[in-house]
Scaffold this motif. Sequence first.
Motif, PDB file in Angstrom:
ATOM      1  N   LEU A  76       0.834  -1.208   0.000  1.00 56.96           N
ATOM      2  CA  LEU A  76       0.000   0.000   0.000  1.00 56.96           C
ATOM      3  C   LEU A  76       0.868   1.258   0.000  1.00 56.96           C
ATOM      4  O   LEU A  76       0.589   2.221  -0.722  1.00 56.96           O
ATOM      5  CB  LEU A  76      -0.938   0.001   1.206  1.00 56.96           C
ATOM      6  N   LYS A  77       1.918   1.236   0.796  1.00 55.35           N
ATOM      7  CA  LYS A  77       2.818   2.384   0.866  1.00 55.35           C
ATOM      8  C   LYS A  77       3.500   2.594  -0.485  1.00 55.35           C
ATOM      9  O   LYS A  77       3.609   3.728  -0.968  1.00 55.35           O
ATOM     10  CB  LYS A  77       3.860   2.150   1.961  1.00 55.35           C
ATOM     11  N   LYS A  78       3.946   1.500  -1.115  1.00 57.31           N
ATOM     12  CA  LYS A  78       4.603   1.583  -2.420  1.00 57.31           C
ATOM     13  C   LYS A  78       3.642   2.110  -3.495  1.00 57.31           C
ATOM     14  O   LYS A  78       4.046   2.844  -4.390  1.00 57.31           O
ATOM     15  CB  LYS A  78       5.141   0.212  -2.825  1.00 57.31           C
ATOM     16  N   ALA A  79       2.375   1.744  -3.373  1.00 52.51           N
ATOM     17  CA  ALA A  79       1.378   2.187  -4.349  1.00 52.51           C
ATOM     18  C   ALA A  79       1.000   3.651  -4.164  1.00 52.51           C
ATOM     19  O   ALA A  79       0.308   4.225  -4.996  1.00 52.51           O
ATOM     20  CB  ALA A  79       0.131   1.308  -4.254  1.00 52.51           C
ATOM     21  N   GLY A  80       1.412   4.250  -3.051  1.00 53.41           N
ATOM     22  CA  GLY A  80       1.120   5.659  -2.823  1.00 53.41           C
ATOM     23  C   GLY A  80      -0.127   5.902  -1.999  1.00 53.41           C
ATOM     24  O   GLY A  80      -0.618   7.032  -1.938  1.00 53.41           O
ATOM     25  N   ALA A  81      -0.638   4.871  -1.353  1.00 49.24           N
ATOM     26  CA  ALA A  81      -1.813   5.043  -0.495  1.00 49.24           C
ATOM     27  C   ALA A  81      -1.393   5.791   0.767  1.00 49.24           C
ATOM     28  O   ALA A  81      -0.302   5.576   1.287  1.00 49.24           O
ATOM     29  CB  ALA A  81      -2.403   3.683  -0.135  1.00 49.24           C
ATOM     30  N   PRO A  82      -2.244   6.660   1.274  1.00 48.91           N
ATOM     31  CA  PRO A  82      -1.912   7.380   2.507  1.00 48.91           C
ATOM     32  C   PRO A  82      -2.064   6.459   3.726  1.00 48.91           C
ATOM     33  O   PRO A  82      -3.166   6.114   4.131  1.00 48.91           O
ATOM     34  CB  PRO A  82      -2.933   8.519   2.545  1.00 48.91           C
TER      35      PRO A  82
END
Length: 140
Positions: A76-82
């Motif tokens: 999720l972090k890699k995908a840019g999710a907050p």
Amino acid sequence: MLKEFREFIAKGNVLDLAVAVIIGAAFAKIVTSLTDDIIMPIIGKIFGGLDFSSYFLLLGAVPADYHGSMTDYAALKKAGAPVLGWGAFVTQIVSFVILAFIIFLMIKAANKAMRKAPDAAAGPTEVELLTEIRDELKRR
């Protein structure tokens, strides 16, 4: 200029600092492994999961093109999710406390060893020297 640089590097303090940095980096890796591989899994087990560092709070919408797991913090972090990665933060705090405590114990032991070691190179104190001078003047 090269000569000045060589003299700078050859000074004892610079070499001592370089050795300390290298040993400190290796020591930090040991503490990181201790924290990540031993302590945090135990804490994670207590709190219901084996990977404590993956605990997070999703703060907003996930990008539309994301098709991975909604429980995978790293993805999720890699995908840019907050995401608020509070588990990773807690892991770093525990690692810091362990490292700080071990450094405290090492400094405490070093200070204790220095207090016990006789300081032969120091020689007599100012009062002892003045006493010797006074006694010598009395004898003459």
